[in-house]
Design a protein around this motif. Structure first.
Motif, PDB file in Angstrom:
ATOM      1  N   PRO A 357       0.786  -1.234   0.000  1.00  0.00           N
ATOM      2  CA  PRO A 357       0.000   0.000   0.000  1.00  0.00           C
ATOM      3  C   PRO A 357       0.818   1.283   0.000  1.00  0.00           C
ATOM      4  N   SER A 358       2.102   1.204   0.324  1.00  0.00           N
ATOM      5  CA  SER A 358       2.936   2.405   0.330  1.00  0.00           C
ATOM      6  C   SER A 358       3.910   2.451  -0.843  1.00  0.00           C
ATOM      7  N   GLY A 368       0.495   3.042  -3.888  1.00  0.00           N
ATOM      8  CA  GLY A 368       0.112   1.658  -3.671  1.00  0.00           C
ATOM      9  C   GLY A 368       0.059   0.797  -4.920  1.00  0.00           C
ATOM     10  N   PHE A 404      -2.904   4.599  -0.930  1.00  0.00           N
ATOM     11  CA  PHE A 404      -2.742   3.284  -0.295  1.00  0.00           C
ATOM     12  C   PHE A 404      -3.540   2.201  -1.027  1.00  0.00           C
ATOM     13  N   THR A 407      -4.613  -1.603   0.259  1.00  0.00           N
ATOM     14  CA  THR A 407      -4.822  -1.656   1.710  1.00  0.00           C
ATOM     15  C   THR A 407      -5.327  -3.031   2.116  1.00  0.00           C
ATOM     16  N   THR A 408      -6.339  -3.535   1.406  1.00  0.00           N
ATOM     17  CA  THR A 408      -6.836  -4.901   1.594  1.00  0.00           C
ATOM     18  C   THR A 408      -7.034  -5.529   0.227  1.00  0.00           C
ATOM     19  N   SER A 427      -7.677   2.667   1.113  1.00  0.00           N
ATOM     20  CA  SER A 427      -8.336   3.361   2.218  1.00  0.00           C
ATOM     21  C   SER A 427      -8.130   4.865   2.167  1.00  0.00           C
ATOM     22  N   ASP A 432      -9.729   9.608   2.713  1.00  0.00           N
ATOM     23  CA  ASP A 432      -9.962   8.408   3.515  1.00  0.00           C
ATOM     24  C   ASP A 432     -11.419   7.938   3.490  1.00  0.00           C
ATOM     25  N   THR A 468     -13.518   4.942   5.119  1.00  0.00           N
ATOM     26  CA  THR A 468     -12.646   3.770   5.005  1.00  0.00           C
ATOM     27  C   THR A 468     -13.343   2.604   4.316  1.00  0.00           C
ATOM     28  N   TYR A 472      -9.493  -0.877   6.806  1.00  0.00           N
ATOM     29  CA  TYR A 472      -8.231  -0.184   7.081  1.00  0.00           C
ATOM     30  C   TYR A 472      -7.026  -1.123   7.110  1.00  0.00           C
ATOM     31  N   LEU A 475      -2.918  -0.697   8.114  1.00  0.00           N
ATOM     32  CA  LEU A 475      -2.260   0.592   7.866  1.00  0.00           C
ATOM     33  C   LEU A 475      -1.786   1.300   9.107  1.00  0.00           C
TER      34      LEU A 475
END
Length: 478
Positions: A357-358, A368, A404, A407-408, A427, A432, A468, A472, A475
């Motif tokens: 994600p980063s 991401g 991000f 994220t999932t 996210s 957000d 979100t 989340y 994170l």
């Protein structure tokens, strides 16, 4: 000792900026992470799996971050934002009441728990205040039926489980009775609820595991092929590791951690030998270069065998520097920050879906990326790997700072064409509020062409920030 790595600066600075923009607070004061998101399940028995879009930051009836879960019903044409149901703790049939900061939808898991042919959805509210105390946490089973998810019961926590029951969930059914289980992680340890389950709330038994450090993630899998499910646990970060310790059946193995470390666990048969394999994401930078962890993050694969996963088994390490894996390992990519294991190319082998994600994309920091590493019967993992970002042709949107993306992640076939879709959340998208991309299944792999994007406003969640959608993930921990 558990070491908090949430003070890297990003979490607190981003949360503060968004809170100011929103004119309020609020994410929970404790580290607000809940790891897994549910795979799609056929909750109404129409032959199509239904998508699960958690939104733990959603406001409900004026209650900030009470949380919600949006169900998008599957069909022959896939998913539509108009064919949906939003479930909160204010929904008829759901126990409890929506309250500020509950984070209902923090973690979700899917399985046919009572084996009636309908998928059931397990949902946590890890910051629910209960008789056990503030932020004690609550786990609810939403029962599937011909009209979908209309009734619900709670899975009880012991009276001494005082904080964040439901940080993570895993649910799996490989047969009747105790071969159907739900694993719940909380700050006080993990519980495994074993079948048979009934929609009135009864279940067979509970196995308690509280000998490890605070869990971050749980997974279930049959790692030795004996038709008995095994529990895998990845703990929160420890002071001498780049992540947490990794255990399989810790209550029966004298608290002997595996070699390697990480923060998120998943299972599936990656090499097709009939034994589930344990896959662990370890997204943190190494504390000591060359000793633990890997630059940019890594994924570890522990192969199951007839004797399970040996305590001294050496896992296979995968990074963005592994041959065949796109990209390159760079500082704080957080490769391994999200994880799913599922067969995307329908070759009978589970593939590894990895969120970073980063990952920086085209100069956009923390935009991401998601990478898919196909399972292999022989040879080294990494060959044939491919990735998606918001800059991939056919994927709606564009990579931006602090999105991000990844994220999932989860996988499921929602149009019943035999080609599983890949679900990716971001996210940080749009202050957000979050977003979820559904990447269609293809002949040999998911294809970006025809990807659908679901934003929070598109599914009826209209607050300006912190919704979100998609969850989340890890994170705030990474």
């Amino acid at each position: 000792m558990v070491k908090s790595r949430t003070a890297r600066g990003r979490w607190r600075s981003v949360a503060t900026v968004v809170a100011v923009l929103a004119g309020g607070s609020l994410l929970p004061a404790a580290p607000a992470f809940a790891v897994h998101g549910a795979v799609p399940g056929d909750f109404n028995g129409d032959g199509y799996r239904d998508a699960v879009l958690p939104a733990p930051g959603a406001d409900v009836a004026g209650k900030e971050a009470a949380g919600a879960v949006v169900i998008l019903y599957g069909s022959s044409s896939g998913l539509s934002a108009t064919h949906r149901k939003t479930i909160t703790q204010n929904t008829a049939g759901v126990p409890g009441t929506a309250e500020a900061g509950d984070w209902f939808g923090g973690s979700t898991a899917t399985a046919d728990l009572n084996r009636d042919g309908y998928g059931d959805l397990v949902v946590s509210a890890p910051y629910e205040d209960t008789a056990r105390g503030k932020d004690a946490g609550l786990v609810t089973v939403l029962w599937g039926g011909k009209n979908g998810l209309t009734t619900a019961t709670d899975l009880p926590a012991p009276s001494d489980y005082l904080e964040r029951f439901g940080i993570d969930l895993s649910a799996l059914s490989i047969g009747a009775g105790s071969r159907t289980q739900v694993a719940v992680a909380g700050s006080e340890g993990s519980l495994v609820f074993k079948g048979p389950f009934s929609r009135t709330g009864t279940f067979g038994s509970i196995a308690r595991e509280d000998v490890t450090a605070s869990p971050a993630s749980v997974a279930l899998g049959d790692f030795d092929g004996n038709a008995v499910l095994d529990l895998a646990v990845a703990t929160q970060g420890l002071s001498d590791l780049s992540g947490g310790e990794v255990y399989v059946d810790p209550a029966t193995t004298f608290r002997q951690p595996k070699r390697g470390n990480g923060l998120i666990a998943a299972s599936g048969d990656v090499n097709g030998d009939g034994y589930a394999d344990l896959v662990v994401g370890d997204p943190w930078e190494p504390d000591v270069a060359g000793v633990d962890g890997a630059l940019g993050g890594r994924v570890l694969v522990y192969y199951g065998t007839a004797r399970g996963i040996a305590f001294d088994a050496e896992p296979v390490q995968l990074t963005q520097d592994t041959a065949g894996v796109p990209g390159a390992s760079e500082k704080e990519d957080e490769f391994g920050g999200a994880l799913a294991v599922a067969d995307l190319n329908r070759d009978g082998l589970a593939d590894i879906v990895v969120g970073a994600p980063s990952e920086g994309v085209a100069g956009k920091t923390r935009a991401g990326a998601v990478t898919v590493i196909p399972g292999r019967r022989t040879g080294a993992l990494g060959t044939g790997a491919y990735s998606f970002t918001q800059d991939t042709a056919g994927v709606p949107g564009a990579s931006e700072i602090d999105d991000f993306f990844g994220t999932t992640v989860s996988v499921g076939d929602v149009n019943n064409d035999g080609k599983p879709e890949l679900f990716v959340s971001a996210s940080g998208e749009n202050l957000d509020t979050g977003a979820v991309w559904v990447i269609p299944g293809g002949t040999s792999r998911p294809t970006a062409t025809g990807t659908k994007l679901f934003t929070a406003p598109a599914v009826g969640l209209t607050q300006k920030s912190l919704t979100t959608l998609g969850g989340y993930g890890l994170l705030s921990l990474i």
